[in-house]
Design an enzyme around this catalytic site. Structure first.
Site, PDB file in Angstrom:
ATOM      1  CB  ILE A   1      -0.986  -0.127   1.212  1.00  0.00           C
ATOM      2  CG1 ILE A   1      -2.200   1.035   0.898  1.00  0.00           C
ATOM      3  CG2 ILE A   1      -0.146   0.326   2.453  1.00  0.00           C
ATOM      4  CD1 ILE A   1      -3.234   0.864   1.767  1.00  0.00           C
TER       5      ILE A   1
ATOM      6  CB  SER B   1     -10.235  -5.199  11.629  1.00  0.00           C
ATOM      7  OG  SER B   1     -10.171  -4.137  12.540  1.00  0.00           O
TER       8      SER B   1
ATOM      9  CG  ASN C   1      -1.775   1.322  17.510  1.00  0.00           C
ATOM     10  OD1 ASN C   1      -2.025   2.461  18.199  1.00  0.00           O
ATOM     11  ND2 ASN C   1      -0.931   0.687  17.305  1.00  0.00           N
TER      12      ASN C   1
ATOM     13  CB  VAL D   1      -2.417  -8.462  15.580  1.00  0.00           C
ATOM     14  CG1 VAL D   1      -1.388  -8.692  14.998  1.00  0.00           C
ATOM     15  CG2 VAL D   1      -2.910  -6.746  15.420  1.00  0.00           C
TER      16      VAL D   1
ATOM     17  N   GLY E   1       2.141  -5.246  11.185  1.00  0.00           N
ATOM     18  CA  GLY E   1       1.479  -5.173   9.975  1.00  0.00           C
ATOM     19  C   GLY E   1       1.631  -4.126   8.838  1.00  0.00           C
ATOM     20  CB  VAL E   2      -1.136  -2.365   7.123  1.00  0.00           C
ATOM     21  CG1 VAL E   2      -1.594  -1.174   6.340  1.00  0.00           C
ATOM     22  CG2 VAL E   2      -1.569  -3.624   6.213  1.00  0.00           C
ATOM     23  CG  ASP E   3      -0.193   1.094  12.520  1.00  0.00           C
ATOM     24  OD1 ASP E   3       0.147   2.246  12.158  1.00  0.00           O
ATOM     25  OD2 ASP E   3      -0.159   0.941  13.831  1.00  0.00           O
TER      26      ASP E   3
END
Length: 167
Positions: free
Chosen positions: A11, A119, A24, A122, A32-34
């Site tokens: 992304i 979502s 979060n 995790v 992950g993506v974050d």
């Protein structure tokens, strides 16, 4: 009505005005993506997110994209629901993530937005249910965004999003 596409990839490399971060509540980065978005955007993203935190599940806020490559100018942070078996209104919260992100994109003047599968990492949301909610919500959204790209990290998610889009 926006054009909706499904792609597989990273992304942070999408050719869009804004990317959505599956964040979060602290907006300080995570896995992950974050984590990938925070690494690509650089350390200023964490400080900008912290200044806006906390962000409740289902809401969305925006920061500059910092070190992400143009044309990405904005990161829209949304906090998805943690899966609790479907008994905690998770579907409504997840749909709100997509709707609120598009509302924020509209407020920024973004014409193209890339979303991850919110979502499903995790936070444990079942990917097949999440794909249906993602597609149904962006399809029915009242938005000025012209291109909505659903970006899958893996083939399984790509296939679920593609199937949801085809119905």
């Amino acid at each position: 009505m926006a054009l909706i596409e499904v792609v597989q990839g990273d992304i942070t490399r999408e050719d869009v005005d804004a990317i959505v971060n599956a964040a979060n509540p602290s907006l300080r980065g995570g896995g992950g993506v974050d984590g990938a978005i925070h690494r690509a955007a650089g350390p200023r993203l964490e400080a900008a997110g912290a200044a806006l935190a906390p962000c409740p599940p289902g809401d969305a806020v925006a920061t500059p994209a910092f070190d992400l490559d143009p044309p990405i100018r904005h990161v829209i942070h949304t906090v998805g629901p943690v899966w609790r078996g479907g008994v905690a209104d998770e579907a409504a919260t997840l749909a709100s993530c997509y709707r609120r992100s598009l509302e924020v994109a509209d407020s920024l003047g973004a014409r193209s937005v890339a979303f991850p599968a919110i979502s499903t990492g995790v936070f444990g949301y079942p990917p097949d249910h999440a794909a249906r909610i993602a597609v149904d919500t962006v399809r029915s959204a009242d938005t000025r965004v012209e291109l909505i790209r659903l970006v899958a990290f893996d083939r399984a998610t790509h296939d679920l999003l593609t199937a949801a889009l085809a119905t």
